[in-house]
Enzyme design. Structure first.
Site, short mmCIF file in Angstrom:
data_model
loop_
_atom_site.label_atom_id
_atom_site.label_comp_id
_atom_site.label_asym_id
_atom_site.label_seq_id
_atom_site.Cartn_x
_atom_site.Cartn_y
_atom_site.Cartn_z
N GLU A 150 0.05 -3.95 -5.52
CA GLU A 150 -1.14 -4.77 -5.30
C GLU A 150 -2.33 -4.12 -5.97
OE1 GLU A 150 -2.08 -5.85 -1.31
OE2 GLU A 150 -0.07 -6.55 -0.84
N CYS B 64 0.86 -1.18 0.00
CA CYS B 64 0.00 0.00 0.00
C CYS B 64 0.89 1.23 0.00
CB CYS B 64 -0.96 0.01 1.19
SG CYS B 64 -0.18 0.06 2.80
#
Length: 451
Positions: free
Chosen positions: A339, A305
């Site tokens: 991701e 993240c």
């Protein structure tokens, strides 16, 4: 959009309006004025929660609403006078289980629309690889620190406090963050900008700063770049281990959750490395943003993240973090990818970086006059940039730069794309200097095996 009859609504007797307000419940949809001032913009919204805010003599309610087709970060508490009661739609009765399950699977992407038929072979070829990349970008995450839960609890959909004070900035959270409930009830949380510890009041923060010895994040400083205009200022980046520096990593995750919707891991920080970017001056290192990555990723993720704090956004720091993550991938000699799916802001930032980086190579290639150097493959672009081939392909497709020609795919660059690249290249942008990176990759397979 048809404007509601405000004048007619004002003539509604107070008793009737009070009755209509009492009938409102969670799940009702109606139009809401998005602005608190005299300006009006009526937008469809859904009521998520209701609370009483009046005193013993007056009945007054506030409604927590979600604007339909808008990001959740715009959700807010609104006063009852901002509601258009003439447009109320009450929630429908639940249907039978079979229909409900079919609708649920369709909403979550388990059913796919029928493939569109194309008469042209060239269009169908390009569309085929385009659909594959769209599915990859929109597929919900099932692992990692940004797992998406389709059944969000109603409490986690509501912002649980109003303000966050960090250094010289006061930030308004975008989403729910699981800070202690006793602090959230106060409406404001104070953070130490160096250790990220949270406190309930300004007095507690001042007392903490007298004792706190930290003036930068823990861990190793692996990058420092001085500001050419000022000697005592610049950018630095620290690498910290989520296992060794657990308290700081957990506090960082709590802060990040205020601005990342689907972040779910707050306390299990052991499998992650954190790279914290700071602006440093004579007083210390002030956090700008960070990204995390798994110590050992089976899917070639180089970012789990990523976040730039709102107080530092639109200043090039997000692109700088992305560029740094790929510089580490170059040292590791691996192709990296974040991701997925990315947030709306994350996708814009990454697509901008991918476009500029790829166009930089293609424009330089176009300047070459030798015939031998006028060709390049996607694999070669990946080797130079360390951007994953799927991201290179999706970027080229997004800008319609892949075409089917004489039995194979070719890159077709439009003049507008070249002009856009030159305009962006002329802007002053923060860049990572690879010579200033002091970092050596570690073999986490053996380390994690021993632990």
């Amino acid at each position: 959009m048809v404007e509601p009859d405000v004048k007619g609504d004002a003539k509604v007797p107070e008793k009737r309006r009070a009755k209509e307000l009492k009938e409102l419940k969670e799940g009702c949809k109606l139009r809401v004025n998005r602005f608190r001032s005299e300006r009006t913009e009526w937008t469809p919204a859904e009521i998520l929660s209701i609370r009483d805010c009046g005193d013993r003599w007056t009945e007054k309610k506030q409604f927590y609403i979600h604007y339909v087709d808008f990001n959740k970060r715009l959700d807010e508490w609104v006063d009852q006078d901002r509601l258009d009661l003439s447009s109320v739609e009450f929630p429908a009765q639940p249907k039978d289980s079979k229909k409900a399950s079919n609708n649920h699977s369709h909403q979550n992407g388990h059913t796919h629309p029928p493939a569109r038929k194309s008469q042209k072979r060239k269009a169908s070829r390009v569309e085929e690889i385009s659909d594959e990349n769209v599915d990859e970008e929109k597929r919900p995450r099932s692992t990692g620190s940004m797992v998406q839960n389709p059944h969000d609890d109603i409490t986690t959909r509501i912002k649980n406090f109003e303000w966050l004070e960090l250094g010289r900035y006061r930030l308004q959270p975008w989403y729910f963050s699981p800070y202690p409930q006793q602090l959230c009830k106060l409406g404001k949380i104070y953070l130490c900008e160096y250790c990220l510890c949270f406190m309930k009041c300004l007095t507690s923060l001042k007392n903490h700063l007298r004792k706190c010895r930290m003036r930068c994040p823990p861990g190793n400083e692996i990058y420092r770049d001085k500001d050419p205009k000022e000697k005592d200022k610049g950018i630095c980046i620290f690498e910290l281990d989520g296992r060794k520096h657990k308290t700081y990593a957990q506090n960082l995750c709590l802060l990040a959750k205020c601005f990342l919707d689907h972040k779910t891991l707050y306390y299990d920080t052991d499998p992650f490395l954190f790279y914290v970017m700071c602006e440093y001056d004579m007083y210390g290192a002030h956090i700008v943003g960070y990204f995390s990555k798994e110590k050992e990723s089976a899917e070639d993720y180089n970012v789990a993240c990523i976040l730039t704090l709102p107080s530092y956004q639109r200043r090039g720091f997000g692109r700088l973090l992305i560029e740094f993550s790929y510089e580490l991938s170059k040292i590791e000699k691996k192709q990296g990818t974040p991701e997925k799916p990315l947030s709306d802001l994350g996708l814009l930032s990454y697509r901008s970086y991918w476009t500029q980086t790829i166009m930089e190579i293609l424009v330089e290639l176009m300047k070459e006059e030798e015939e031998e150097r006028s060709k390049i493959s996607i694999n070669e672009i990946c080797e130079r940039t360390r951007i994953h081939w799927k991201d290179v392909q999706s970027t080229l497709l997004h800008h319609k730069m892949i075409d089917w020609y004489r039995g194979s795919y070719v890159l077709a660059i439009d003049k507008k794309e070249v002009d856009t690249y030159h305009k962006n290249a002329q802007k002053a942008q923060l860049r990572i200097n690879p010579k200033n990176i002091q970092w050596t990759p570690k073999d986490w397979t053996k380390r994690l095996g021993r632990n």
